[in-house]
Design an enzyme around this catalytic site. Structure first.
Site, PDB file in Angstrom:
ATOM      1  N   HIS A  17     -14.095 -35.714  32.094  1.00 10.41           N
ATOM      2  CA  HIS A  17     -13.596 -34.921  33.709  1.00 10.41           C
ATOM      3  C   HIS A  17     -14.120 -35.875  34.268  1.00 10.41           C
ATOM      4  O   HIS A  17     -13.860 -35.428  35.787  1.00 10.41           O
ATOM      5  CB  HIS A  17     -14.373 -33.597  33.623  1.00 10.41           C
ATOM      6  CG  HIS A  17     -13.649 -32.654  32.343  1.00 10.41           C
ATOM      7  ND1 HIS A  17     -14.147 -32.096  31.599  1.00 10.41           N
ATOM      8  CD2 HIS A  17     -12.378 -31.634  32.710  1.00 10.41           C
ATOM      9  CE1 HIS A  17     -13.148 -30.841  30.851  1.00 10.41           C
ATOM     10  NE2 HIS A  17     -12.297 -31.121  31.535  1.00 10.41           N
ATOM     11  N   LYS A  41     -11.808 -14.241  30.065  1.00  8.28           N
ATOM     12  CA  LYS A  41     -12.111 -15.193  29.427  1.00  8.28           C
ATOM     13  C   LYS A  41     -14.015 -14.637  29.715  1.00  8.28           C
ATOM     14  O   LYS A  41     -14.581 -15.052  30.375  1.00  8.28           O
ATOM     15  CB  LYS A  41     -11.803 -15.980  29.592  1.00  8.28           C
ATOM     16  CG  LYS A  41     -10.167 -16.560  29.159  1.00  8.28           C
ATOM     17  CD  LYS A  41      -9.893 -18.412  29.298  1.00  8.28           C
ATOM     18  CE  LYS A  41      -9.122 -18.193  28.803  1.00  8.28           C
ATOM     19  NZ  LYS A  41      -8.236 -19.491  28.769  1.00  8.28           N
ATOM     20  N   ARG A  90      -3.403 -35.918  29.705  1.00  8.64           N
ATOM     21  CA  ARG A  90      -3.907 -36.432  28.875  1.00  8.64           C
ATOM     22  C   ARG A  90      -2.311 -36.912  28.041  1.00  8.64           C
ATOM     23  O   ARG A  90      -2.482 -38.327  27.260  1.00  8.64           O
ATOM     24  CB  ARG A  90      -4.430 -35.503  27.698  1.00  8.64           C
ATOM     25  CG  ARG A  90      -6.278 -35.517  28.207  1.00  8.64           C
ATOM     26  CD  ARG A  90      -6.302 -34.574  27.553  1.00  8.64           C
ATOM     27  NE  ARG A  90      -6.071 -33.236  27.378  1.00  8.64           N
ATOM     28  CZ  ARG A  90      -6.754 -32.287  27.125  1.00  8.64           C
ATOM     29  NH1 ARG A  90      -8.029 -32.487  26.594  1.00  8.64           N
ATOM     30  NH2 ARG A  90      -5.944 -30.979  27.102  1.00  8.64           N
ATOM     31  N   SER A 128     -12.777 -30.030  26.603  1.00  8.86           N
ATOM     32  CA  SER A 128     -14.559 -29.292  26.071  1.00  8.86           C
ATOM     33  C   SER A 128     -13.969 -28.911  25.053  1.00  8.86           C
ATOM     34  O   SER A 128     -14.912 -28.502  24.079  1.00  8.86           O
ATOM     35  CB  SER A 128     -13.963 -28.139  27.442  1.00  8.86           C
ATOM     36  OG  SER A 128     -14.432 -29.284  28.837  1.00  8.86           O
TER      37      SER A 128
END
Length: 162
Positions: A17, A41, A90, A128
């Site tokens: 990040h 969440k 990615r 993460s």
């Protein structure tokens, strides 16, 4: 003056990040890192901790600021006069998901363009989620997160073990 938003959950921020933030800060006049609040969440770290950790990680980047929102990113872009959304990718799976999201965001706000920045090879497998798993197994996090985050998480572990 071009303002770009870099939205994400950053739970926690990783070196991947941070690399995207640094590269975006060189490309745009102003970059706002936006921690998204998803009320559906429960995050691992609090929103306040995430914002603080990101602020510490980017403190040497004068054109980068950090905030949180629970609204739509395209609405925030309008409020902040931002015309660019930054997204890191990615792999091909990320690209497909981000392309779809970019199309959707453009339908919601035609004044906002999405810029996809490919992740550097050394960060392709980093996420993460993987950092949280390493933490769970007490693996040193220094290679994967900014130094201030590694220190914070070590203190969190030490406090929880007392």
């Amino acid at each position: 003056m071009t303002t770009a938003l870099f939205p994400g959950s950053f739970d926690p921020i990783t070196n991947g990040h941070l690399d995207i933030i640094k590269r975006a800060s060189a490309m745009f006049d102003k970059v706002v890192v936006v921690v998204g609040i998803n009320n559906q969440k429960r995050g691992w770290l609090s929103i306040e901790d995430r914002v603080t950790l990101i602020k510490t990680a980017v403190e040497l980047l004068p054109n980068v600021s950090v905030m949180a929102t629970d609204g739509l990113i395209v609405d925030l872009a309008s409020q902040l006069n931002a015309t660019v959304l930054i997204r890191g990718v990615r792999n091909a799976m990320d690209f497909d998901a981000e392309k779809s999201l970019a199309t959707f965001n453009r339908q919601l706000n035609s004044n906002v363009e999405t810029v996809l920045l490919p992740t550097l090879p050394e960060f392709e497998s980093l996420s993460s989620t993987r950092v949280r798993e390493l933490y769970k197994f007490n693996i040193p996090l220094a290679p994967y997160v900014p130094q201030s985050v590694a220190k914070f998480l070590k203190q969190k572990r030490d406090f929880n073990e007392e």
